[in-house]
Design a protein around this motif. Structure first.
Motif, short mmCIF file in Angstrom:
data_model
loop_
_atom_site.label_atom_id
_atom_site.label_comp_id
_atom_site.label_asym_id
_atom_site.label_seq_id
_atom_site.Cartn_x
_atom_site.Cartn_y
_atom_site.Cartn_z
N ALA A 90 0.83 -1.21 0.00
CA ALA A 90 0.00 0.00 0.00
C ALA A 90 0.86 1.26 0.00
O ALA A 90 0.58 2.22 -0.73
N THR A 91 1.95 1.26 0.77
CA THR A 91 2.85 2.41 0.83
C THR A 91 3.54 2.61 -0.51
O THR A 91 3.63 3.73 -1.02
N LYS A 92 4.04 1.52 -1.09
CA LYS A 92 4.72 1.60 -2.38
C LYS A 92 3.75 2.04 -3.48
O LYS A 92 4.10 2.85 -4.34
N LYS A 93 2.53 1.52 -3.44
CA LYS A 93 1.52 1.89 -4.45
C LYS A 93 1.21 3.38 -4.36
O LYS A 93 1.13 4.06 -5.38
N ALA A 94 1.04 3.88 -3.15
CA ALA A 94 0.75 5.32 -2.96
C ALA A 94 1.89 6.16 -3.50
O ALA A 94 1.67 7.20 -4.14
N ARG A 95 3.14 5.73 -3.29
CA ARG A 95 4.30 6.47 -3.79
C ARG A 95 4.32 6.50 -5.32
O ARG A 95 4.54 7.54 -5.94
N VAL A 96 4.06 5.35 -5.94
CA VAL A 96 4.04 5.27 -7.40
C VAL A 96 2.92 6.15 -7.95
O VAL A 96 3.12 6.90 -8.92
N GLU A 97 1.74 6.10 -7.34
CA GLU A 97 0.63 6.94 -7.80
C GLU A 97 0.96 8.42 -7.65
O GLU A 97 0.60 9.24 -8.50
N HIS A 98 1.66 8.78 -6.58
CA HIS A 98 2.09 10.18 -6.39
C HIS A 98 3.08 10.59 -7.48
O HIS A 98 2.98 11.69 -8.03
N LEU A 99 4.02 9.71 -7.81
CA LEU A 99 4.98 10.02 -8.87
C LEU A 99 4.29 10.16 -10.22
O LEU A 99 4.63 11.04 -11.01
N TYR A 100 3.29 9.31 -10.49
CA TYR A 100 2.52 9.46 -11.72
C TYR A 100 1.79 10.81 -11.74
O TYR A 100 1.70 11.45 -12.78
N ALA A 101 1.27 11.23 -10.60
CA ALA A 101 0.58 12.51 -10.52
C ALA A 101 1.55 13.66 -10.82
O ALA A 101 1.19 14.64 -11.49
N ILE A 102 2.78 13.56 -10.34
CA ILE A 102 3.81 14.57 -10.66
C ILE A 102 4.08 14.55 -12.15
O ILE A 102 4.12 15.59 -12.80
#
Length: 80
Positions: free
Chosen positions: A36-48
């Motif tokens: 869940a933590t890694k997924k949130a980080r990846v989604e945040h990077l995609y948003a950037i």
């Protein structure tokens, strides 16, 4: 990149590229406790990368997305 495409338009585009739909018969999930933590980080990077979020101090301004898939021993099965 397109904002909207019909089902038929997508089918024709995929067919031109030699890709076909296959019905999924199984679903794989991660056993990683930090998923869940890694997924949130990846989604945040995609948003950037998509310009939806402004990078904060220390966050990357340029992002390269690479997908590594495997090693899974999944055999394709024809869909219905």
């Amino acid at each position: 990149m397109v904002d909207d495409i019909s089902h038929e338009g997508l089918r024709a585009l995929l067919r031109e590229e030699g890709v076909s739909f296959q019905r999924m018969k199984i679903w794989k999930t991660s056993r990683d406790l930090d998923y869940a933590t890694k997924k949130a980080r990846v989604e945040h990077l995609y948003a950037i990368a998509d310009g939806e979020v402004v990078p904060e101090e220390g966050e990357p301004e340029v992002i390269f997305c690479l997908i590594e898939f495997g090693p899974l021993n999944l055999q394709p099965r024809p869909g219905r």
